[in-house]
Design an enzyme around this catalytic site. Structure first.
Site, PDB file in Angstrom:
ATOM      1  N   ARG A 243      -5.808   6.787  -2.475  1.00  0.00           N
ATOM      2  CA  ARG A 243      -4.671   7.124  -3.699  1.00  0.00           C
ATOM      3  C   ARG A 243      -3.528   7.810  -2.915  1.00  0.00           C
ATOM      4  NH1 ARG A 243      -6.718   3.915  -6.544  1.00  0.00           N
ATOM      5  NH2 ARG A 243      -7.575   4.192  -8.519  1.00  0.00           N
ATOM      6  N   GLU A 272       3.291   5.064  -8.263  1.00  0.00           N
ATOM      7  CA  GLU A 272       3.534   3.746  -8.305  1.00  0.00           C
ATOM      8  C   GLU A 272       3.785   3.357  -9.957  1.00  0.00           C
ATOM      9  OE1 GLU A 272      -0.354   2.210  -7.414  1.00  0.00           O
ATOM     10  OE2 GLU A 272      -0.665   3.481  -5.451  1.00  0.00           O
ATOM     11  N   HIS A 293      -0.539  -1.824  -3.570  1.00  0.00           N
ATOM     12  CA  HIS A 293      -1.627  -1.397  -4.304  1.00  0.00           C
ATOM     13  C   HIS A 293      -2.752  -2.992  -4.404  1.00  0.00           C
ATOM     14  CE1 HIS A 293      -4.123   1.569  -6.913  1.00  0.00           C
ATOM     15  NE2 HIS A 293      -4.943   0.515  -6.185  1.00  0.00           N
TER      16      HIS A 293
HETATM   17  C1  8YV Z   1      -8.132  -1.349  -8.518  1.00  0.00           C
HETATM   18  C2  8YV Z   1      -8.629   0.863  -7.372  1.00  0.00           C
HETATM   19  O1  8YV Z   1      -7.306  -2.482  -8.410  1.00  0.00           O
HETATM   20  O2  8YV Z   1     -10.657   0.584  -8.515  1.00  0.00           O
HETATM   21  C3  8YV Z   1      -9.661   1.254  -7.931  1.00  0.00           C
HETATM   22  O3  8YV Z   1     -10.102   2.181  -7.888  1.00  0.00           O
HETATM   23  O4  8YV Z   1      -7.814   1.370  -6.960  1.00  0.00           O
HETATM   24  C4  8YV Z   1      -7.801  -0.665  -7.519  1.00  0.00           C
HETATM   25  O5  8YV Z   1      -8.388  -1.200  -6.074  1.00  0.00           O
HETATM   26  C5  8YV Z   1      -7.738  -0.584  -9.978  1.00  0.00           C
HETATM   27  O6  8YV Z   1      -8.373   0.498 -10.224  1.00  0.00           O
HETATM   28  C6  8YV Z   1      -7.876  -1.530 -11.207  1.00  0.00           C
HETATM   29  O7  8YV Z   1      -7.853  -0.774 -12.294  1.00  0.00           O
END
Ligand code: 8YV
Length: 330
Positions: A243, A272, A293
């Site tokens: 993150r 983002e 992402h």
């Molecule tokens: C997902 C992510 O694409 O799952 C996670 O925490 O960061 C990502 O890889 C995203 O969260 C989908 O909501």
């Protein structure tokens, strides 16, 4: 929920097969256009849904939870990280939260390893040369990157993804170092020949490559602070696929602009989908590799995330404990 199908609102377009199964099981509202919900649309959804299925692009903060109607009983997140959801506020209002752990681990680890290689060996810069018509031929001192084998990789956060990354990194000849709240089980340390660093500061100052793999929580916000980033060695490479908020992005930009570290690979950003123009400029010079992402973006992961969402909703609405319940941090 009285034998009647639960009313489920999904904020984004999910894989077709998943939506078809959901249609059979629940009374579902889909998002046919896949346009992210506005704040007003999210509030309205929280006022009519019994189950809300958000994604990382939805900020479900305390205000939205407070505005939710009494019928909202479950937030079944389509994603692993739940930092976009005020889990504590939901818990207080008796709204359960679930996520989709485990099914994106291998894809995230592949992607992070690939980014480590890409940054160290200048893949993105190199891939622009031929299409840009700038290749006049091989030269011994041209496009030199850094060898990966034999170097020290410092993993910040030895959870499922950190562990899966470490296994791949071992195969690339990297030495595994890690910082975590607690040391990993002796069996895992032995399997990875990994060194635990209680002090993140000391680990950062000794690594060749650092990968951020911890969740974003209040405790990890700017864990890689301006002060800590300055501990990195001049030849160090930083990769963040977790993150954006875990790294002080402004401070990282300053280091990169000053050439104080060798490079960075970022798949996640603080605001983002807005990305700092200074980062974009750095990407143009090759100092940083920016990706939008996409760490878990495989067909398989999206389908398995959808399956998890279905199982979580179904078990919950059938009156059982959903397998992926997320509880507030203590
Ligand atoms: C997902 C992510 O694409 O799952 C996670 O925490 O960061 C990502 O890889 C995203 O969260 C989908 O909501």
């Amino acid at each position: 929920m009285n034998g009647k199908k639960s009313h489920v609102v999904i904020t984004r377009k999910l894989p077709e097969g998943i939506e078809a199964r959901m249609r059979q099981l629940f009374d579902v509202e889909f998002n046919e256009t896949d346009t992210p919900f506005t704040r007003e649309a999210l509030i309205a959804a929280a006022q009519r849904a019994e189950v809300l299925v958000p994604t990382v692009t939805d900020e479900i903060d305390g205000e939205i939870i407070a505005a939710a109607g009494p019928q909202l009983k479950l937030i079944a997140h389509f994603g692993n990280g739940t930092d976009n959801i005020d889990v504590k506020a939901a818990h207080k209002r008796g709204i359960a939260v679930t996520n989709t752990p485990g099914v994106l681990t291998e894809d995230m680890a592949d992607f992070t390893m690939a980014l480590i290689v890409a940054v160290s060996r200048r893949f993105v810069e190199g891939s622009r040369v031929i299409p840009g018509g700038q290749w006049s031929g091989w030269a011994p001192g041209w496009m030199l990157g850094q060898r990966i084998s034999g170097k020290r990789l410092g993993i910040v956060g030895m959870g499922r993804i950190g562990h899966a990354l470490a296994k791949r990194a071992r195969a690339f000849g990297l030495q595994i170092h890690y910082h975590n709240r607690h040391p990993a089980a002796a069996r895992i340390e032995e399997e990875l020949q990994a060194t635990y660093w209680d002090s993140l500061d000391r680990m950062l100052s000794r690594m060749d490559i650092v990968s951020v793999n911890c969740p974003h929580t209040p405790a990890t916000f700017h864990l890689l602070s301006a002060r800590r980033l300055k501990l990195l060695q001049p030849h160090a490479v930083l990769v963040n696929t977790a993150r954006g908020e875990i790294v002080d992005e402004e401070a990282l930009i300053e280091l990169l602009e000053a050439g104080a570290i060798a490079g960075a690979g970022l798949d996640v950003f603080t605001h983002e989908p807005t990305v700092s123009p200074r980062l974009v400029r750095l990407a143009e010079t090759g100092a940083v590799t920016l990706l939008p992402h996409m760490g878990s973006a495989t067909l398989e992961a999206r389908n398995e995330m959808g399956e998890k969402v279905i199982i979580n909703i179904k078990t919950f609405t059938d009156g059982h404990r959903p397998p992926d319940r997320v509880l507030p941090e203590q």
